[in-house]
Design a protein around this motif. Structure first.
Motif, PDB file in Angstrom:
ATOM      1  N   TYR A  69      21.505 -25.499 -14.140  1.00  0.00           N
ATOM      2  CA  TYR A  69      21.373 -24.074 -13.826  1.00  0.00           C
ATOM      3  C   TYR A  69      22.705 -23.497 -13.340  1.00  0.00           C
ATOM      4  N   VAL A  82      18.150 -28.412  -6.672  1.00  0.00           N
ATOM      5  CA  VAL A  82      18.350 -27.481  -7.774  1.00  0.00           C
ATOM      6  C   VAL A  82      18.928 -28.224  -8.967  1.00  0.00           C
ATOM      7  N   MET A  95      17.537 -28.965  -0.710  1.00  0.00           N
ATOM      8  CA  MET A  95      17.251 -28.143  -1.886  1.00  0.00           C
ATOM      9  C   MET A  95      17.649 -28.917  -3.152  1.00  0.00           C
ATOM     10  N   CYS A 142      14.817 -19.115 -12.898  1.00  0.00           N
ATOM     11  CA  CYS A 142      14.457 -20.304 -12.116  1.00  0.00           C
ATOM     12  C   CYS A 142      15.439 -20.519 -10.970  1.00  0.00           C
ATOM     13  N   HIS A 164      14.801 -18.092  -8.260  1.00  0.00           N
ATOM     14  CA  HIS A 164      13.565 -18.460  -7.551  1.00  0.00           C
ATOM     15  C   HIS A 164      13.808 -19.615  -6.590  1.00  0.00           C
ATOM     16  N   GLU A 165      14.574 -20.621  -7.028  1.00  0.00           N
ATOM     17  CA  GLU A 165      14.814 -21.793  -6.181  1.00  0.00           C
ATOM     18  C   GLU A 165      15.748 -21.476  -5.019  1.00  0.00           C
ATOM     19  N   HIS A 178      15.905 -18.454  -3.675  1.00  0.00           N
ATOM     20  CA  HIS A 178      15.241 -17.394  -2.904  1.00  0.00           C
ATOM     21  C   HIS A 178      16.139 -16.163  -2.717  1.00  0.00           C
TER      22      HIS A 178
END
Length: 303
Positions: A7, A3, A1, A40, A43-44, A46
């Motif tokens: 964030y 990311v 992942m 965001c 969303h990343e 989930h």
């Protein structure tokens, strides 16, 4: 992942302030940018991290789990930044100290006063902890070192350095003046209310063990969160308490409390410095540590 780490930084501030606008202000950013970044991130990953309300936001169970990890990482990042900025010397350093309240009151404050007079540009971050909490803060890297009271147990790479011994005495309020001038045995205290710090403290464990060795049971009727609360309760005749002589002395001199002599000798206790031998300290922390340990250095500073 994959990311964006920015964030996570934004997530930390939103979770900390429970408000997108306040987080944006702390980050020097705009509220729409903060909101977009959190959308965001959700969303990343989930999953939903926040529940939005008119009053702000609060974390979902998934958000709580993430915050535990992210906040720990942020603290480490902040400490690393401070260490790097402080390594230039003693003009603008920062020292993070975990201190038990008794150690702070009867030992550390005098030394900090001398140190601050000599190095006024150094920032001091003092966390008031119980001894076990202070040691955990050293182990996690939140504190450069801890100044605490015995009994303690530390394991490598932590090291314990004795600083100063101190003696507790038994005191009571005016209502217990009939005890003045008498030599009481520990068993004679069974009918009197006792005041002590909470069960999570080393002071409580110290007296619980000492009473046990003497064949008595330690059952304080009143438990308090901080040692500063003990003396006012004693003055108000709510019970007897064991307190360091240095903390009780002004009240004894003013005859606001009385000293009660025991036939059994209360074991002396000790103030210790605990640090991580494998974690480097900045120049300011090293200097203060040397002053605390080296009595000759302290006397020179006082002079």
């Amino acid at each position: 992942m994959n990311v964006n780490f920015e964030y996570y930084k934004i997530f930390y501030y939103v979770a900390k302030y429970k408000n997108f606008t306040k987080a944006a202000h702390a980050l020097n950013n705009s509220q729409p940018n903060v909101t977009r970044a959190m959308n965001c991130l959700e969303h990343e990953l989930h999953c939903t991290l926040f529940v939005r309300t008119n009053r702000g936001v609060y974390l979902t169970p998934e958000g709580e789990k993430l915050y535990v990890r992210v906040s720990a990482a942020m603290q480490q990042f902040q400490l690393a930044e401070e260490e790097l900025s402080d390594c230039v010397g003693l003009e603008h350093g920062t020292i993070s100290i975990g201190a038990s309240e008794i150690a702070l009151n009867i030992f550390l404050l005098d030394h900090l006063r001398v140190f601050h007079r000599e190095y006024p540009g150094v920032r001091l971050k003092i966390s008031n902890h119980s001894t076990p909490q202070a040691i955990r803060a050293v182990r996690s890297g939140e504190s450069d070192f801890a100044v605490v009271t015995t009994p303690i147990q530390v394991e490598a790479p932590l090291k314990e350095v004795p600083l100063e011994d101190f003696q507790d005495i038994l005191i009571g309020g005016p209502m217990f003046s009939d005890l003045l001038g008498q030599n009481k045995k520990l068993k004679d205290l069974r009918g009197y209310p006792l005041i002590c710090l909470g069960q999570e403290t080393t002071t409580y464990r110290f007296y619980h063990e000492w009473f046990r060795v003497q064949g008595e049971e330690f059952l304080p009727e009143t438990q308090v969160a901080t040692s500063d609360q003990v003396l006012p309760l004693v003055k108000s005749d709510l019970g007897l308490a064991f307190l360091p002589q240095k903390m009780a002395e002004p009240a004894l001199m003013a005859q606001e409390v009385i000293g009660i002599r025991l036939e059994e000798e209360i074991p002396a206790r000790r103030i210790c410095l605990v640090y991580d031998a494998k974690r480097p300290m900045n120049a300011a922390a090293q200097k203060l540590k040397k002053i605390l340990i080296d009595k000759e250095v302290m006397e020179e500073k006082k002079a």
